[in-house]
Design a protein around this motif. Structure first.
Motif, PDB file in Angstrom:
ATOM      1  N   LYS A  19       0.541  -1.387   0.073  1.00 26.06           N
ATOM      2  CA  LYS A  19       0.044  -0.063  -0.013  1.00 26.06           C
ATOM      3  C   LYS A  19       0.901   1.152  -0.059  1.00 26.06           C
ATOM      4  CE  LYS A  19      -4.187  -2.109   2.136  1.00 26.06           C
ATOM      5  NZ  LYS A  19      -5.171  -2.219   3.294  1.00 26.06           N
ATOM      6  N   PRO A  20       1.706   1.469   0.744  1.00 27.35           N
ATOM      7  CA  PRO A  20       2.744   2.725   0.901  1.00 27.35           C
ATOM      8  C   PRO A  20       3.575   2.686  -0.185  1.00 27.35           C
ATOM      9  CG  PRO A  20       3.253   1.264   2.528  1.00 27.35           C
ATOM     10  CD  PRO A  20       2.022   0.635   2.071  1.00 27.35           C
ATOM     11  N   LEU A  21       4.095   1.530  -0.612  1.00 25.86           N
ATOM     12  CA  LEU A  21       5.176   1.704  -1.830  1.00 25.86           C
ATOM     13  C   LEU A  21       4.422   2.017  -3.030  1.00 25.86           C
ATOM     14  CD1 LEU A  21       7.338  -1.487  -1.073  1.00 25.86           C
ATOM     15  CD2 LEU A  21       7.753   0.846  -0.614  1.00 25.86           C
ATOM     16  N   PHE A  22       3.123   1.469  -3.436  1.00 23.34           N
ATOM     17  CA  PHE A  22       2.339   1.930  -4.374  1.00 23.34           C
ATOM     18  C   PHE A  22       2.178   3.288  -4.461  1.00 23.34           C
ATOM     19  CE2 PHE A  22      -1.669   2.659  -6.773  1.00 23.34           C
ATOM     20  CZ  PHE A  22      -1.365   2.304  -8.120  1.00 23.34           C
ATOM     21  N   ALA A  23       1.659   4.220  -3.503  1.00 25.61           N
ATOM     22  CA  ALA A  23       1.661   5.394  -3.355  1.00 25.61           C
ATOM     23  C   ALA A  23       2.933   6.140  -3.764  1.00 25.61           C
ATOM     24  CB  ALA A  23       0.774   5.908  -2.318  1.00 25.61           C
ATOM     25  N   ILE A  24       3.951   5.566  -3.187  1.00 25.50           N
ATOM     26  CA  ILE A  24       5.048   6.320  -3.444  1.00 25.50           C
ATOM     27  C   ILE A  24       5.670   6.113  -4.704  1.00 25.50           C
ATOM     28  CG2 ILE A  24       7.502   5.948  -2.812  1.00 25.50           C
ATOM     29  CD1 ILE A  24       6.842   5.339  -0.130  1.00 25.50           C
ATOM     30  N   LEU A  25       5.379   4.937  -5.586  1.00 24.20           N
ATOM     31  CA  LEU A  25       5.437   4.926  -6.953  1.00 24.20           C
ATOM     32  C   LEU A  25       4.824   5.990  -7.826  1.00 24.20           C
ATOM     33  CD1 LEU A  25       6.632   3.343  -9.277  1.00 24.20           C
ATOM     34  CD2 LEU A  25       4.791   1.798  -9.101  1.00 24.20           C
ATOM     35  N   LEU A  26       3.578   6.108  -7.420  1.00 22.04           N
ATOM     36  CA  LEU A  26       2.712   7.190  -8.066  1.00 22.04           C
ATOM     37  C   LEU A  26       3.643   8.703  -7.980  1.00 22.04           C
ATOM     38  CD1 LEU A  26      -0.984   6.335  -7.234  1.00 22.04           C
ATOM     39  CD2 LEU A  26       0.228   5.964  -9.448  1.00 22.04           C
ATOM     40  N   VAL A  27       3.901   9.000  -6.665  1.00 16.27           N
ATOM     41  CA  VAL A  27       4.739  10.133  -6.689  1.00 16.27           C
ATOM     42  C   VAL A  27       5.947  10.042  -7.359  1.00 16.27           C
ATOM     43  CG1 VAL A  27       5.663  11.693  -4.547  1.00 16.27           C
ATOM     44  CG2 VAL A  27       3.453  10.467  -4.188  1.00 16.27           C
ATOM     45  N   VAL A  28       6.534   9.013  -7.331  1.00 17.33           N
ATOM     46  CA  VAL A  28       7.937   9.027  -7.963  1.00 17.33           C
ATOM     47  C   VAL A  28       7.792   9.313  -9.474  1.00 17.33           C
ATOM     48  CG1 VAL A  28       9.879   7.509  -8.558  1.00 17.33           C
ATOM     49  CG2 VAL A  28       9.121   7.771  -6.366  1.00 17.33           C
ATOM     50  N   GLY A  53      13.502  11.246  -2.591  1.00 13.37           N
ATOM     51  CA  GLY A  53      12.906  11.173  -1.511  1.00 13.37           C
ATOM     52  C   GLY A  53      12.095   9.879  -1.558  1.00 13.37           C
ATOM     53  N   GLY A  54      11.236   9.380  -2.716  1.00 16.41           N
ATOM     54  CA  GLY A  54      10.462   8.301  -2.632  1.00 16.41           C
ATOM     55  C   GLY A  54      11.403   7.035  -2.713  1.00 16.41           C
ATOM     56  N   ALA A  58      10.951   4.553   0.363  1.00 21.58           N
ATOM     57  CA  ALA A  58      10.609   3.068   0.124  1.00 21.58           C
ATOM     58  C   ALA A  58      11.824   2.120   0.880  1.00 21.58           C
ATOM     59  CB  ALA A  58      10.704   2.724  -1.357  1.00 21.58           C
ATOM     60  N   VAL A  59      12.804   2.686   0.891  1.00 22.11           N
ATOM     61  CA  VAL A  59      13.890   1.750   1.512  1.00 22.11           C
ATOM     62  C   VAL A  59      13.743   1.802   3.028  1.00 22.11           C
ATOM     63  CG1 VAL A  59      16.215   1.802   1.954  1.00 22.11           C
ATOM     64  CG2 VAL A  59      15.522   2.139  -0.258  1.00 22.11           C
ATOM     65  N   CYS A  60      13.368   2.835   3.472  1.00 27.28           N
ATOM     66  CA  CYS A  60      13.074   3.178   4.888  1.00 27.28           C
ATOM     67  C   CYS A  60      11.814   2.046   5.105  1.00 27.28           C
ATOM     68  CB  CYS A  60      12.700   4.484   5.498  1.00 27.28           C
ATOM     69  SG  CYS A  60      14.364   5.386   5.453  1.00 27.28           S
ATOM     70  N   ILE A  61      10.896   1.939   4.292  1.00 31.80           N
ATOM     71  CA  ILE A  61       9.618   1.356   4.880  1.00 31.80           C
ATOM     72  C   ILE A  61      10.023  -0.205   4.826  1.00 31.80           C
ATOM     73  CG2 ILE A  61       7.387   0.456   3.898  1.00 31.80           C
ATOM     74  CD1 ILE A  61       6.940   3.572   3.124  1.00 31.80           C
ATOM     75  N   ILE A  62      10.813  -0.614   3.694  1.00 32.26           N
ATOM     76  CA  ILE A  62      11.200  -2.059   3.822  1.00 32.26           C
ATOM     77  C   ILE A  62      12.229  -2.377   4.781  1.00 32.26           C
ATOM     78  CG2 ILE A  62      12.663  -3.770   2.347  1.00 32.26           C
ATOM     79  CD1 ILE A  62      11.724  -2.256  -0.127  1.00 32.26           C
ATOM     80  N   ALA A  63      13.047  -1.376   5.373  1.00 32.78           N
ATOM     81  CA  ALA A  63      13.875  -1.705   6.335  1.00 32.78           C
ATOM     82  C   ALA A  63      12.947  -1.814   7.547  1.00 32.78           C
ATOM     83  CB  ALA A  63      14.870  -0.682   6.850  1.00 32.78           C
ATOM     84  N   PHE A  83      10.897   6.506  11.278  1.00 31.95           N
ATOM     85  CA  PHE A  83      10.850   8.066  11.077  1.00 31.95           C
ATOM     86  C   PHE A  83      11.265   8.158   9.684  1.00 31.95           C
ATOM     87  CE2 PHE A  83      13.066  12.056  10.769  1.00 31.95           C
ATOM     88  CZ  PHE A  83      12.271  12.790  11.461  1.00 31.95           C
ATOM     89  N   GLY A  84      12.230   7.633   9.103  1.00 29.36           N
ATOM     90  CA  GLY A  84      12.487   7.910   7.558  1.00 29.36           C
ATOM     91  C   GLY A  84      11.323   7.691   6.673  1.00 29.36           C
ATOM     92  N   GLY A  85      10.718   6.707   6.922  1.00 29.76           N
ATOM     93  CA  GLY A  85       9.437   6.000   5.984  1.00 29.76           C
ATOM     94  C   GLY A  85       8.225   6.942   6.000  1.00 29.76           C
ATOM     95  N   LEU A  86       8.186   7.310   7.396  1.00 27.11           N
ATOM     96  CA  LEU A  86       6.823   8.107   7.720  1.00 27.11           C
ATOM     97  C   LEU A  86       6.638   9.531   7.651  1.00 27.11           C
ATOM     98  CD1 LEU A  86       3.928   7.797   9.166  1.00 27.11           C
ATOM     99  CD2 LEU A  86       5.093   8.070  11.249  1.00 27.11           C
ATOM    100  N   ILE A  87       7.455  10.197   8.346  1.00 25.27           N
ATOM    101  CA  ILE A  87       7.324  11.711   8.355  1.00 25.27           C
ATOM    102  C   ILE A  87       7.773  12.430   7.125  1.00 25.27           C
ATOM    103  CG2 ILE A  87       7.801  13.796  10.108  1.00 25.27           C
ATOM    104  CD1 ILE A  87       7.485  11.613  12.172  1.00 25.27           C
ATOM    105  N   PRO A  88       9.096  12.440   6.784  1.00 22.47           N
ATOM    106  CA  PRO A  88       9.667  13.789   6.009  1.00 22.47           C
ATOM    107  C   PRO A  88       9.018  13.601   4.543  1.00 22.47           C
ATOM    108  CG  PRO A  88      11.484  12.314   6.932  1.00 22.47           C
ATOM    109  CD  PRO A  88      10.290  11.643   7.472  1.00 22.47           C
TER     110      PRO A  88
END
Length: 143
Positions: A19-28, A53-54, A58-63, A83-88
């Motif tokens: 779910k978050p990776l798909f949304a990040i892919l759209l922004v990338v 940033g995307g 994505a790397v932070c979410i996987i980590a 923090f790296g995957g969520l906030i900035p």
């Protein structure tokens, strides 16, 4: 554990991370469009920040997903990757791409592109933030 339980857990992890990776892919993809339109380093590197940033987010979410598989408890790895995957990145997408584009509709001029970019930023940024928050809540509930 049986194979069926392991497959169920794998499917749940894939859904949570997808779910978050798909949304990040759209922004990338939008960031790549901005890079093609403006260049890599315009006055304000909007597209570059969206792409880089995307990837970092994505790397932070996987980590983060890998760190929670290590078991319950607190750790610096979980905190940094969370923090790296969520906030900035999600807040950048919501505030700069979304809200700032909507503010420019009033200050610079109304355009369909600005309206679409603003709504895209707010909705997709919220989706990234909400889906990553859901991951953290599932983890907190399981511990």
């Amino acid at each position: 554990m049986t194979d069926q339980v392991q497959q169920s857990q794998a499917a749940q992890h894939a859904e949570m991370i997808g779910k978050p990776l798909f949304a990040i892919l759209l922004v990338v993809i939008y960031g790549v469009y901005r890079i093609v339109q403006e260049g890599v380093w315009p006055a304000w590197p909007n597209g570059t920040i969206l792409v880089v940033g995307g990837i970092v987010s994505a790397v932070c979410i996987i980590a983060y997903m890998k760190s929670i598989e290590g078991g319950p408890g607190r750790s610096w790895g979980k905190a940094v990757s969370g923090f790296g995957g969520l906030i900035p990145y999600s807040l950048y997408v919501i505030v700069f791409v979304g809200i700032w584009s909507l503010v420019q509709l009033v200050t610079i001029g109304i355009s369909w592109g600005g309206l679409i970019a603003g709504l895209f930023g707010v909705l997709i940024g919220y989706r990234i933030l909400k889906s990553f928050y859901d991951i953290t809540e599932v983890v907190a509930a399981s511990q």
